[in-house]
Write an enzyme that holds these catalytic residues in place. Structure first.
Site, PDB file in Angstrom:
ATOM      1  N   THR A 217       0.848  -1.190   0.000  1.00 12.12           N
ATOM      2  CA  THR A 217       0.000   0.000   0.000  1.00 12.12           C
ATOM      3  C   THR A 217       0.882   1.238   0.000  1.00 12.12           C
ATOM      4  OG1 THR A 217      -1.944   1.023   1.056  1.00 12.12           O
ATOM      5  CG2 THR A 217      -0.240   0.143   2.522  1.00 12.12           C
ATOM      6  N   ASN A 218       0.320   2.374   0.354  1.00 11.25           N
ATOM      7  CA  ASN A 218       1.065   3.625   0.411  1.00 11.25           C
ATOM      8  C   ASN A 218       0.567   4.453   1.593  1.00 11.25           C
ATOM      9  OD1 ASN A 218      -1.269   5.311  -0.623  1.00 11.25           O
ATOM     10  ND2 ASN A 218      -0.951   3.964  -2.388  1.00 11.25           N
TER      11      ASN A 218
END
Length: 407
Positions: A217-218
């Protein structure tokens, strides 16, 4: 000033407080309405005064508190009629089963019920009571009657009740009631620039599964997307928020679609795309995902682990290719050469607008409450929006789109 505040600025609001333990929340509600710019008066039932004194609301509102039908302080006015005529929005919070029954059946036997019966302004009802009282057929019927009359009835919250057990019937938090009031006023206002427009907004960082317990993810929190959803709603739009996060409160009056992966987000966006007028891709969509997702947790070994990644669908680019009448807004979160990358993205993705920001800056980007952006559009000069709250940035972005669309 934010669009939310503009909706309530100088709005004459009467808060009718009736008798229940949730009265303590009504004091905070009055404070938040005033902070949003409203001029607030308060009326209380005798039962409400058993929980909080009128003096509390007098100090908060800077107005006398109405409690007695026969206490006519000003000879030139009939007090309950004067208050009813003054009111532009009536909020009954908390609304007990008793006052709901009175309103539903036209009973006027104290100041609150009499003034409400005389009020022609929009009414927002905030029920708060024990779950069994809420579910009683009489209360169900009375609430249905209020909805038929055109009153807005908030859904009670679920949680720990005063009686000591979990159930439905709690008064929603004051912030939620203020949002409900804003949304209600939007529905009552005909000349908003996005009235009748359908807006899709994506938010948060997508999650691409490695195995059942790990993902790629980020750092996106989704805050910018949620701010855009509120701003679009306040400008009159029918908003669908497609989000990967469950950490932020869902804006009142906004259709919410939860997703996780880029593939799920793509599916959700295109399910609504044909009927949309504006699409805002504020989400940070993963560019790559694991080529295979392990069915079970990958166990640690003495060997290095190699993940093979494959590209995800470029949702913004696909939207750019397939758009017809839609106004398409993308985001460019960069750490260097912001202008170069933003202009390139604007052309390659066939977007109508790219909102670019340098996420390496201290007051902008992921997980911040503030942002600083530059808006790029074809054939137009860039618009620089200096550091401010994400709510305020969201309004500037939407007003730029409205100006381009000549709405």
């Amino acid at each position: 000033m934010s669009g939310a505040c503009k909706l309530l600025t100088n709005k004459r609001i009467t808060v009718y407080v009736t008798g229940g333990i949730a009265v303590y929340k009504a004091a905070d509600l009055v404070r938040k309405l005033i902070k949003a710019g409203a001029d607030v008066k308060v009326a209380m039932t005798a039962s409400a005064q058993e929980f909080v004194t009128p003096l509390t609301f007098q100090v908060l509102s800077k107005h006398d508190v109405s409690t007695d039908t026969f206490n006519e302080r000003e000879a030139q006015f009939v007090n309950h009629i004067h208050l009813a005529d003054w009111t532009e929005l009536a909020i009954v919070a908390p609304a007990t089963a008793n006052v709901i029954a009175k309103m539903a059946n036209g009973i006027a036997d104290d100041f609150v019920s009499t003034a409400l019966l005389a009020t022609t302004a929009p009414k927002l009802i905030v029920p708060a009571m024990n779950q069994h009282m809420l579910e009683n057929p009489a209360t169900v019927r009375n609430l249905a009657s209020l909805k038929e009359y055109g009153y807005e009835v908030m859904e009670p919250a679920t949680g720990f009740l005063a009686e000591g057990y979990e159930g439905k019937g709690r008064m929603p938090e004051p912030d939620q009631i203020v949002e409900a009031a804003q949304h209600f006023l939007v529905q009552q206002t005909k000349d908003l620039p996005l009235k009748g427009k359908s807006v899709i907004i994506t938010a948060g960082g997508t999650k691409e599964r490695i195995d059942p317990v790990r993902f790629i993810t980020n750092d996106s929190s989704g805050k910018m997307g949620y701010s855009l959803a509120k701003a679009a709603r306040n400008l009159g739009a029918q908003v669908t928020l497609i989000s990967t996060t469950n950490q932020l409160p869902i804006p009142f009056g906004v259709a919410f679609v939860p997703v996780q992966s880029a593939a799920e987000m793509e599916k959700a966006v295109f399910a609504k795309f044909n009927d949309s007028d504006i699409v805002i891709m504020a989400a940070a969509v993963s560019d790559y995902r694991p080529k295979t997702e392990a069915a079970y947790k990958i166990k640690k070994t003495n060997e290095d682990l190699t993940l093979i990644l494959e590209k995800t669908t470029d949702i913004l680019a696909r939207l750019g290719k397939e758009k017809k009448h839609q106004f398409l807004i993308g985001f460019a979160a960069e750490t260097n050469d912001v202008e170069t990358y933003a202009k390139d993205k604007l052309a390659r993705k066939n977007a109508n607008m790219i909102v670019a920001n340098d996420v390496s800056q201290a007051n902008a980007g992921f997980n911040k409450d503030t942002n600083e952006v530059i808006i790029y559009q074809p054939q137009l000069d860039p618009i620089h929006i200096s550091v401010r709250s994400k709510d305020a940035v969201a309004e500037e972005i939407l007003h730029a789109a409205i100006n381009t669309l000549n709405l």
